[in-house]
Each structure stands twice: as C-alpha cells, then as structure tokens.
Design an enzyme around this catalytic site. Sequence first.
Site, PDB file in Angstrom:
ATOM      1  N   PHE A 136       0.853  -1.201   0.000  1.00  0.00           N
ATOM      2  CA  PHE A 136       0.000   0.000   0.000  1.00  0.00           C
ATOM      3  C   PHE A 136       0.884   1.243   0.000  1.00  0.00           C
ATOM      4  O   PHE A 136       1.756   1.388   0.847  1.00  0.00           O
ATOM      5  CB  PHE A 136      -0.936   0.039   1.219  1.00  0.00           C
ATOM      6  N   ASP A 223       9.191   2.783   1.815  1.00  0.00           N
ATOM      7  CA  ASP A 223       7.983   3.477   2.263  1.00  0.00           C
ATOM      8  C   ASP A 223       7.828   3.212   3.764  1.00  0.00           C
ATOM      9  O   ASP A 223       7.344   2.165   4.175  1.00  0.00           O
ATOM     10  CB  ASP A 223       6.762   2.978   1.476  1.00  0.00           C
ATOM     11  N   LYS A 252       2.929   9.500   8.690  1.00  0.00           N
ATOM     12  CA  LYS A 252       1.872   9.371   9.702  1.00  0.00           C
ATOM     13  C   LYS A 252       2.177  10.035  11.049  1.00  0.00           C
ATOM     14  O   LYS A 252       1.451  10.908  11.473  1.00  0.00           O
ATOM     15  CB  LYS A 252       1.479   7.905   9.876  1.00  0.00           C
TER      16      LYS A 252
HETATM   17  C1  LIG Z   1      -0.928   5.357   5.167  1.00  0.00           C
HETATM   18  C2  LIG Z   1       0.097   4.949   4.190  1.00  0.00           C
HETATM   19  C3  LIG Z   1       0.297   5.667   2.986  1.00  0.00           C
HETATM   20  C4  LIG Z   1      -0.615   6.794   2.561  1.00  0.00           C
HETATM   21  O1  LIG Z   1      -0.594   7.881   3.430  1.00  0.00           O
HETATM   22  P1  LIG Z   1      -1.696   9.047   3.259  1.00  0.00           P
HETATM   23  O2  LIG Z   1      -1.275  10.058   4.274  1.00  0.00           O
HETATM   24  O3  LIG Z   1      -3.018   8.424   3.534  1.00  0.00           O
HETATM   25  O4  LIG Z   1      -1.605   9.544   1.874  1.00  0.00           O
HETATM   26  C5  LIG Z   1       1.327   5.281   2.174  1.00  0.00           C
HETATM   27  N1  LIG Z   1       2.137   4.244   2.492  1.00  0.00           N
HETATM   28  C6  LIG Z   1       1.970   3.527   3.625  1.00  0.00           C
HETATM   29  C7  LIG Z   1       2.905   2.398   3.937  1.00  0.00           C
HETATM   30  C8  LIG Z   1       0.945   3.847   4.504  1.00  0.00           C
HETATM   31  O5  LIG Z   1       0.758   3.127   5.616  1.00  0.00           O
END
Ligand SMILES: *Cc1c(COP(=O)(O)O)cnc(C)c1O
Length: 407
Positions: A136, A223, A252
């Site tokens: 994701f 990521d 986050k």
């Molecule tokens: C939450 C998340 C995203 C997306 O972040 P947003 O602030 O919702 O755009 C991307 N990569 C990972 C691994 C995530 O957990």
Amino acid sequence: MSATDAGAESPALMNTYGRLPVSFTHGDGVYLFDSEGRRYFDAIAGIGVNALGHSHPAVTAAITEQAGKLIHTSNLYHIELQRQLAEKLCAVAAMDNCFFGNSGAEANEAAIKLARLHGHGQGIKSPAIIVMENSFHGRTMATLSATGNRKIQAGFEPLVQGFVRAPYSDIAALENIAENNADVIAVLVEPLQGEGGVIVPHDGYLRELRELCDHQGWLLMLDEVQSGLCRSGHWFACQGEAVRPDVITTAKALANGVPISACLASGDAATVFAQGNHGSTYGGNPLACAAALAVINTMQEQQLATRAGELGARMQASFNEHLGDLELVTDIRGRGLMLGIELAVPCAELVVRAMQQGFLINVTAGNTVRLLPPLIMDDQQANELSEALITLIKDFAAAYSSRAAST
Ligand SMILES: *Cc1c(COP(=O)(O)O)cnc(C)c1O
C-alpha cells in the site's frame, strides 16, 4: 439532521468511508472520549498517526505558540522551522536531505518522481520501478498504481505506467526481473507491510535488497509512512537491519496529526531534484514544522524507539503465551508497536466488539487484527490493552467454535 446525530453520515459528505457509529470530542494520552463521555483506549491511534497519544502537552504548546506567530508563508521564502526540522529528521534517519509534503501519498509521489528523473538522467526513456504484491502506497493516481491491491485500483484505470510487480520478501523474483528488464531504476517497498496485514518479511530481506540494488544500480526506496518514526522499535525500520536506503518516505506520526510528510534522500539520490522539479504550496509550513519538531524532540527525550521495541516484544510474548495455542489464531507478528494477530477467518466484527468494550482497534486484510497504539503507553496501559485483546479474541474463538458446532 441534528448536530448531535454523531452516528449518521451527512449527505454533504462524499460517501468514501464506512465509518463506525461513534464520534469523539476530546482525547488525553491513550484515551479518547465520545460525545456521551464514554472513554476508549485508542489502540489504532488515528492509523498510526497519534504516536504521542492525544493532547500531548509538547505538541499542543508548539501548535498554539506557532499558530499565534505564523502559520504559512509558502516556499517562495526561507522557512527557519523547516530548515531545523529537515536537519533534525535527516540526523535521526541518517539521510542527507528531504522534501516536505502533506501526506504519505505525496511523500511517495515525490519518491516516484525522483526515481523517474534519476532514470532519465541515465538515459532511460521509460524508467520502471519495482513494487510489491500486497503493498500500500496511497490513493493518488501514481501511488494507487504502485499499490499491490486490485480493490484500490479498480475503476480508476488507466493506471500510471512504469511499475513492475513482484512478490514481497522474494529476492529471487527481483533477480529474475533484473535479467529481463533493463528499464528498472528503483525498488519501492515497505520494510514491513502495514495495510497488507502487518506482513513481516524474512530476516535479512532489507540487507539483501540493499545488496541487489547496489549490484544493479537501482535506488532502494523504503515506504516508512507507517513503520517510520519509532513505531517499529527503531527510528526507521531499516535501521533494524543497519540498512541505509537511497530514499525513505515518512508521514503518519511526523506531527502527531498535523498534516506533513517527508521524502528523504541520501547519496546520489539527494542531488536528483533541482529547482522547479517538484513543489508543494503547503509543504513544510511553519505550523506543521513546529508540531513535527515537538514530536521528534519528545521521541528523542523519551527514547520512544527503544520503548516501542520493548513494549511490542512484551505484548507479542503475551499474545503468544495466551493466544498461540488457539486453533483460530494462525499468526502473531509485527515489529515494535506495529502488531498483527492473524485469524483463520474474517474477523471485522471484532472492531465493533472491541469498541463496545472501550477499545479502538483495526482489522486489516480481512482477517488480521492490527494494533498501532500510541508509543507513550505506560506499562499498565500496555497490560490493559494486551489483556483486553486476549479476552476479546478468546471469546471470539469460543463463540466461533460453538457456532461451528451447532451448524
Ligand atoms: C498510510 C500509508 C500511505 C498513505 O498515506 P496518506 O497520508 O493516507 O496519503 C502510504 N504508504 C503507507 C505504507 C501507509 O501506511
């Protein structure tokens, strides 16, 4: 519809979320309070955002003080707090420089653009990025195209091109791609998959990725939007394997809820972007940077990376001891305070049951209970959470087996 009708959706909102029938008025540490005054233990922390819990005094002070001085000026000008935050963040991440955006998806957009520009700089006309199954990366067009989940992509075709999909935690698959695709310039991967079900790769995976990327001349882009900033038991999960990637994205927990994200780079990757290549109107504004500085300082002072590692290990041990033998529990895993308990059956109903008992949890990938509690939990709160989860899952298992027996 009345203002007190907290459990209902307004027709003025696009129908993009299936929400639980509760709304909160305030929070304090690990707890949230609803409009009826009921208290909930927030074990999902705004999806890993509220690492310092709710209403943390250092964050509140930083925001209120900064809001009274200056909220936004734009990147047409120097921003002193942005400079300070960049230096601090690069120091804890062991990276060279960074670009600030406002969300995880935006940080990943920056990484994807950086990788493509790097590829074009090497004369590759159609640069490709390897991304993983079950991953994701966000909901913008490029990041949903990079995401390994058809449900997130369906209906939004044509997808952004230039991504090559590979199975997670499988180096041989990447070696195979290397032999057949000369356009690859980078790998974008989560050090552990969050939304995908708290999937932990095999030991040494990141080190092996680093070696392969060095050998191929690929950028290693991690990521760490969810795993970063102490959550995994390290400042960044890659530090657990002593790996220095070319790019880290994070978001986050960065400002405990004030929107901000960062794309960090090291080595050659740190010199790819030049003036005019990328930008964001809000990105790294004084308010968000003041909040983020308060967060990083607090994480440092309270050694929350170490703390998350210890608490997470203790909770996992307790889950293993009390749930490990249940037939319905197929796996208990995670790093630090990013924890997953996988069941043999879909278990979304556990979210509602937990909420009725005053605990906010999440179920991801259909059958995995995910916990992302605030890192500032004390020992007693960690025990309270573990015990509640153990009882919840034991009761669910008992009800499930008696249901199965009666049919
Ligand atoms: C939450 C998340 C995203 C997306 O972040 P947003 O602030 O919702 O755009 C991307 N990569 C990972 C691994 C995530 O957990």
